[in-house]
Design an enzyme around this catalytic site. Structure first.
Site, short mmCIF file in Angstrom:
data_model
loop_
_atom_site.label_atom_id
_atom_site.label_comp_id
_atom_site.label_asym_id
_atom_site.label_seq_id
_atom_site.Cartn_x
_atom_site.Cartn_y
_atom_site.Cartn_z
N GLY A 153 49.53 42.66 12.54
CA GLY A 153 49.10 44.00 12.86
C GLY A 153 50.28 44.95 12.85
O GLY A 153 51.44 44.53 12.87
N CYS A 154 49.98 46.23 12.82
CA CYS A 154 51.06 47.22 12.76
C CYS A 154 51.90 47.20 14.03
O CYS A 154 53.13 47.18 13.98
CB CYS A 154 50.49 48.61 12.49
SG CYS A 154 49.12 49.09 13.56
N PHE A 155 51.24 47.21 15.20
CA PHE A 155 51.99 47.17 16.46
C PHE A 155 52.79 45.86 16.57
O PHE A 155 53.98 45.89 16.92
CB PHE A 155 51.06 47.33 17.66
CG PHE A 155 50.48 48.70 17.83
CD1 PHE A 155 51.30 49.81 17.92
CD2 PHE A 155 49.10 48.89 17.93
CE1 PHE A 155 50.76 51.09 18.11
CE2 PHE A 155 48.56 50.15 18.12
CZ PHE A 155 49.39 51.25 18.21
#
Lengths: 350, 350, 350, 350
Positions: A153-155
């Protein structure tokens, strides 16, 4: 290995799909042979993404229309929960096909954790074990041989890039990690919600998913692996009025006798040869506008006013290093290409 | 007391001065008799703030041009470090004049702390003791009788409104408070810096003043007072691309046997009768766009994923409740007016 | 006439409805007794507009739930095409009730023109003749006695305020008027469209409705009336990335022997006593940020480089003077109140 | 010709210089050997443009520090009025060096017109005749042999690309051209002005240079050349709150017996083989967000409501096709490279 990789991009009507097309189109070894978007099948891509008008791209089709035996690579930008079945179908037809997935479907190694956080049972538990976690800089060996790559995921990409080295080095305490995250609106996807309208999201900052965002178990899984012990993190994301960009402010406690310089030096050494991670010098500040449109992560380490605490900050573009860029980086690793191929774009500033 | 308060606004060419003019002009009992802006003296206000064209306002003059004996009230929007001498001069000429100051000059009770954080010695230490700290909801008695009111900084206003009740109630632990703040660009003032240009600040999020922002000692002074013990806080502000608005995400540790509901109930009870503080119900989220242009603070309390921790979030408009609005609220208190007078504006959304 | 006007606001879940609530709540003589939003009936207003949380407002109901005999005033913020029937129903039940409509339903005097541009037959042709066109500064007499006030569209308000005086004065030629308009995103309403998402609308400028926007016949109707001859205009609106604000750049040809100064002087004289129209001095430039949140129109007149041509520019806030503010101004006229009541708010800048 | 072009970029601390660096760094045949920025000499580029940190770039030097004999190419991003003398100096030292200038210094063929609009005499009138006007698609032959290329202004690039074919085809009348332009804030440069601050420029639209913008004589010069008669245009630019992007709405009158389709077909045929100009199909709308960061111009042709009139709309990125991108395109033409080299980047959306 063939120099031309026949590529399908699934879910081409969303933002991560769009960025995958943007980057793949300029990759010297990828040939886009199929694009899917079930509700838009039959349309030219330019009808759903006007910035892609006039480019040499196949029209959109449904998933069922794709001949998996004719593709070497599938880049998945489907919604969470739909990729497991699709991957199963691809594997059944063409076991050599490489699936690089940008959804969450193969990120969590424990299928029960998946079911708990995503609210549905895992649709292909027998394949989960084959999936390599696609944090490029930290799992090259796993990605190189994999047929399924689960892009982070981006986070998690930002959090893990910033926190794995200090944890692995024993520089920060594993039991007191608070991550305060800020993301641009594209991180919320292309779905239609009132809060995402320009008039409502603009000129505003709003937290969301407080205490229960799905990127938490993913961050914890990988931090635990890196540190050799179970880690739980606090994680609070906020929407800020920009399209792209993500900034994570990690409030951590230093281990005994560890200085800020130790933490920074550890990061500098770990990423010295990495083309896509830049550890900033003392006093330089990560800002999302400095990485917009690029595959870079900028990391900075700062002394807190609270004794014994540090603030580690990471910035990236959620659609590039946070999804489509890292996906392409993983394609390069998986197919043995130069890792920076197609990803050399410098940040667009201003 | 006279119903018409002759008012001077000092520093009328900055943002807090502008908002003070905007609000004071519509206050039924204030008459603006003098406006100062040294470098613009002689100009109509409309030349430095075009949105104030066509209004009935005196032209800008220098500080020296103001006859302090002709004013009942001075609202100070001068830069930090210049208000102490000015206040001294006002007091020497007109001891009855009320000075409501929006700078930091009288906020810190300890003059050494002032000198340490602001880099210059306090210019009127003999007056410091008379200054009432202008956090309206928490110091009405002090403000009511004061001739000098030191309005809190924008970040302290949000932090203190959110954290004083839980600390006073013993609901959160005083030694583990991490405040992650996000502010709009007007918080950085009207000074000319490249990073504040639209093209550079837009579409970006950037932390600043990490570990050494001047609002920290002020927050600590008041939290320490409220809790009866010395408190140090972590505080990390970030600039986000909006003009107005401030959101503070306070990561705190609960005291033993205290629940999230306890914290929220404590806040609800504390602010039940306050017109300018709204404690949101469970699940409702503070957002800066919901308070833009108004004098409101919105507060929400959330359960963290980390056991025993809570997240308390406060949102306000940095130029209204964070400065000019609270200043006017303090004027109302100081002069015995209805406290909401001139401050009834509802948030401008969208 | 009673000092307390019992008021219903219909269509309270859209932006113009929201601004009507915001302003009406602070109007000293209006009491909001009913708010409708069919799809949200039963909810508190704060659930559909969070900035209105904590205010003293009735819950949302359906249109059918309103007792028209219990209201003196209806402010209509319903979608185009639905107000005619509703107004008929109100009139049948309570002939004294004043309906101030912000939709387009009663703006076009010719019912065939209405049918042609809005694609449906007029639903209350027998009432059209009673509707006063609510361009406050130009139709006070009509509005004062009316039971139905058709508030102008946002673009027409700007265009007519800028162009009626020069046309009436014979200062500009009626057959060569090109209006290039720029509007903030709230002008597109609260409906969910991908192009309105922050990520897609931000950082972009896009024309729309080119050559066929529905505000054209309305502008033409009123300009024709003012000039005594049939006028057709060119009109091209553009969406720009801001929430509020509208700027019209009117490219016109001067009549023979008329100078730029003549045009400006004509406007200055026409609006000298108007509280909500400011004709700027030579060289001063209308900007939307100078009128944001206020009921003001700013107008500037400029010499074109093309000989014999002028550029007349008008700026306003589309939700205030462009809809809810002017609606309230018309309420004041209709009920004989001071015309500025509830509308004194100064622009919110920055 | 050598495959490695030793390149100096002058004026590297402004936005056009930054974009020239961004693009040149990824051009396969350019080697950046010198970067100048007089007031920042001695600093690494990363200190003035943080997004360029970590890249392989020489430190900034003054103009005097550059050895012109060691460079094959100079890309000039200096302020208007300073390039003429510099070019003279370069030519005196190294007559073979190619100067590709992004300033206005060599754009106007008539030196008196230059003096009139720029307020200073031309500093190198003897070189003006050698300068090729760098509108790539319309002057390839001139650019190919030139040692000085005067890249068009951003507005002229859009205006000329949209209007030259219809004028050359006799499709639109040359005496009634009104150009209403909208530009992002980067078009105003990196200079420090209050109106450019995020808080003041954001959420606002403002016209500027009304009737006297310096791009007018340039547009007129080239349109006159293309149509074979003297042309004067109306031109009104507006600042809108976005960093990049420019949209020109050209209000024109059709020639007798010419239809909208004729105009569009003429444009389609003219640009059919051009990689950087896309003439949209009927109903498709140019938007700046569709070309952001790319070297593309999007053009659309629309029927006006006014009989016999058309609206031609062009969108581009002012820093790419409007300056640094077209400069690089001209470098490719001048040095005989594939014209798209280094310019293949697809627009960054969202």
């Amino acid at each position: 290995m063939s120099k031309t990789i026949k590529t399908a991009i699934l879910g081409a009507s969303g933002y991560t799909g769009a960025d995958a097309m943007r980057l793949a189109l300029r990759h010297p070894h990828l040939e886009i042979v199929a694009l899917t978007a079930n509700t838009h099948a039959g349309k030219p891509v330019g009808d759903v993404f006007e910035h892609l008008r006039g480019l040499d791209l196949p029209d959109l089709v449904t998933l069922d229309d794709v001949d998996w035996t004719a593709v070497d690579l599938v880049i998945c930008a489907l919604p969470h929960g739909t990729t497991q079945a699709t991957t199963k179908a691809i594997r059944a037809t063409n076991p050599d096909c490489v699936v690089v997935d940008m959804s969450a479907d193969f990120r969590l190694r424990d299928v029960d954790t998946y079911a708990q956080w995503y609210g549905i049972p895992h649709g292909a538990p027998e394949l989960q074990g084959e999936a390599a976690y696609g944090l490029s800089e930290h799992n090259r060996d796993g990605i190189a041989g994999a047929k399924i790559v689960a892009c982070p995921g981006c986070f998690p990409t930002a959090a893990l890039t910033a926190l794995i080295p200090p944890l692995a080095n024993g520089h920060v305490q594993p039991d007191d990690i608070i991550i305060d995250a800020k993301t641009g609106m594209s991180g919320a996807g292309r779905g239609l919600k009132q809060g995402m309208l320009f008039s409502e999201a603009g000129e505003g900052t709003s937290p969301y998913g407080i205490g229960h965002h799905r990127h938490m178990p993913e961050i914890e899984q990988e931090l635990s692996k890196a540190s050799g012990q179970a880690i739980t993190v606090g994680f609070t994301p906020h929407l800020v009025p920009m399209a792209r960009g993500e900034l994570l402010t990690c409030h951590v406690r230093l281990a005994d006798n560890v200085s800020i310089d130790d933490v920074r030096t550890g990061l500098v050494e770990r990423y010295a040869d990495e083309p896509f991670v830049l550890v900033l010098e003392e006093g330089q500040i990560p800002k999302t506008q400095n990485v917009r449109g690029s595959n870079m992560v900028h990391i900075g380490v700062f002394k807190d006013r609270l004794a014994g605490r540090a603030i580690i900050i990471a910035a990236l573009d959620n659609l590039v290093k946070g999804s489509a860029g890292q996906a392409l980086q993983n394609v390069n690793i998986a197919f043995g290409f130069e890792e920076t191929l197609g990803l050399e774009q410098i940040a667009l500033f201003p």
